[in-house]
Design an enzyme around this catalytic site. Structure first.
Site, PDB file in Angstrom:
ATOM      1  N   CYS A  25       0.829  -1.212   0.000  1.00  0.00           N
ATOM      2  CA  CYS A  25       0.000   0.000   0.000  1.00  0.00           C
ATOM      3  C   CYS A  25       0.862   1.260   0.000  1.00  0.00           C
ATOM      4  O   CYS A  25       0.548   2.252  -0.666  1.00  0.00           O
ATOM      5  CB  CYS A  25      -0.913   0.016   1.222  1.00  0.00           C
TER       6      CYS A  25
HETATM    7  C1  BEZ Z   1       0.542  -4.635   1.840  1.00  0.00           C
HETATM    8  O1  BEZ Z   1       0.126  -3.520   1.538  1.00  0.00           O
HETATM    9  O2  BEZ Z   1       1.719  -4.920   1.730  1.00  0.00           O
HETATM   10  C2  BEZ Z   1      -0.382  -5.684   2.363  1.00  0.00           C
HETATM   11  C3  BEZ Z   1      -1.544  -5.311   3.039  1.00  0.00           C
HETATM   12  C4  BEZ Z   1      -2.365  -6.306   3.552  1.00  0.00           C
HETATM   13  C5  BEZ Z   1      -2.054  -7.634   3.367  1.00  0.00           C
HETATM   14  C6  BEZ Z   1      -0.915  -7.985   2.666  1.00  0.00           C
HETATM   15  C7  BEZ Z   1      -0.066  -7.016   2.161  1.00  0.00           C
END
Ligand code: BEZ
Length: 210
Positions: A45
């Site tokens: 994210c």
């Molecule tokens: C991420 O943004 O890296 C992420 C968020 C939730 C679950 C897995 C990865």
């Protein structure tokens, strides 16, 4: 119920990192990219929001406003944006919706319980000036989206909306485009000059300059 292409994009009034927003008023006749991410302070994210901020000039040139959402609070977003700026080298220049009550997540069906019971998946809604949904995408939490592809789709959607042109497989700006089947040969000649038609239903033209 799932939102489908052509549906009116549901309106909402909600707190964001830029203050309270009424979605339709905030859009104000522009295009919008409404996209969800699963959680603040997570790696994928962080990269997505940083890259989206870097595209602001591209979005502005296309009259597109970006807005992000997750089920975290605005307070959480406000802390996280400092990390995005530090690690991605850009300030976040679009609002992030705080949605701990899942108002937007539920309206846009962004929680897919068989993937995760509480977190939003990576949804994308491209919404036109008429507030109708033009594109939906859903990615899992572990896969970062390709925001260059989202820009490419917006270019195609705008060609369709403004010039009744379609785009062929793997099209990128500068490639030949396709005259929509709804446009007659006579009208195509009038609007685009000559066209190349290997089949009567397959008519290529150069994309008109603005
Ligand atoms: C991420 O943004 O890296 C992420 C968020 C939730 C679950 C897995 C990865």
């Amino acid at each position: 119920m799932a939102i489908r292409l052509g549906d009116e994009a549901p309106n909402f009034t909600i707190d964001t990192t830029d203050g309270e927003i009424n979605f339709h008023d905030w859009k104000d006749g522009s295009w919008a990219v409404l996209f969800s991410h699963p959680k603040d302070y997570t790696p994928v994210c962080t990269t997505e929001l940083g890259y989206t901020a870097k595209l602001k000039g591209e979005f502005d040139a296309r009259n597109v406003k970006a807005i992000a959402v997750s089920v975290d609070s605005v307070e959480s977003h406000n802390g996280w944006v400092a990390d995005i700026e530090e690690t991605q080298g850009t300030a976040v220049n679009f609002p992030i919706i705080g949605d701990p009550d899942r108002t937007v997540a539920d309206l846009y069906d962004m929680i897919h319980p068989n993937a995760d019971n509480t977190l939003t998946v990576r949804s994308v809604f491209v919404i036109g000036p008429d507030n109708k949904v033009k594109l939906t995408l859903t990615y899992p939490a572990s896969t970062g989206r390709n925001f260059d592809e989202i820009l490419r789709v917006i270019d195609s959607l705008q060609l369709t909306a403004e010039k009744q042109l379609a785009t062929p497989v793997n099209w990128t700006p500068g490639d030949k485009v396709i005259v929509s089947p709804a446009v007659s040969d006579d009208e195509a000649n009038e609007r685009f000059g000559s066209f190349d038609a290997p089949k009567p239903y397959l008519r290529y033209v150069d994309a008109p300059a603005d």
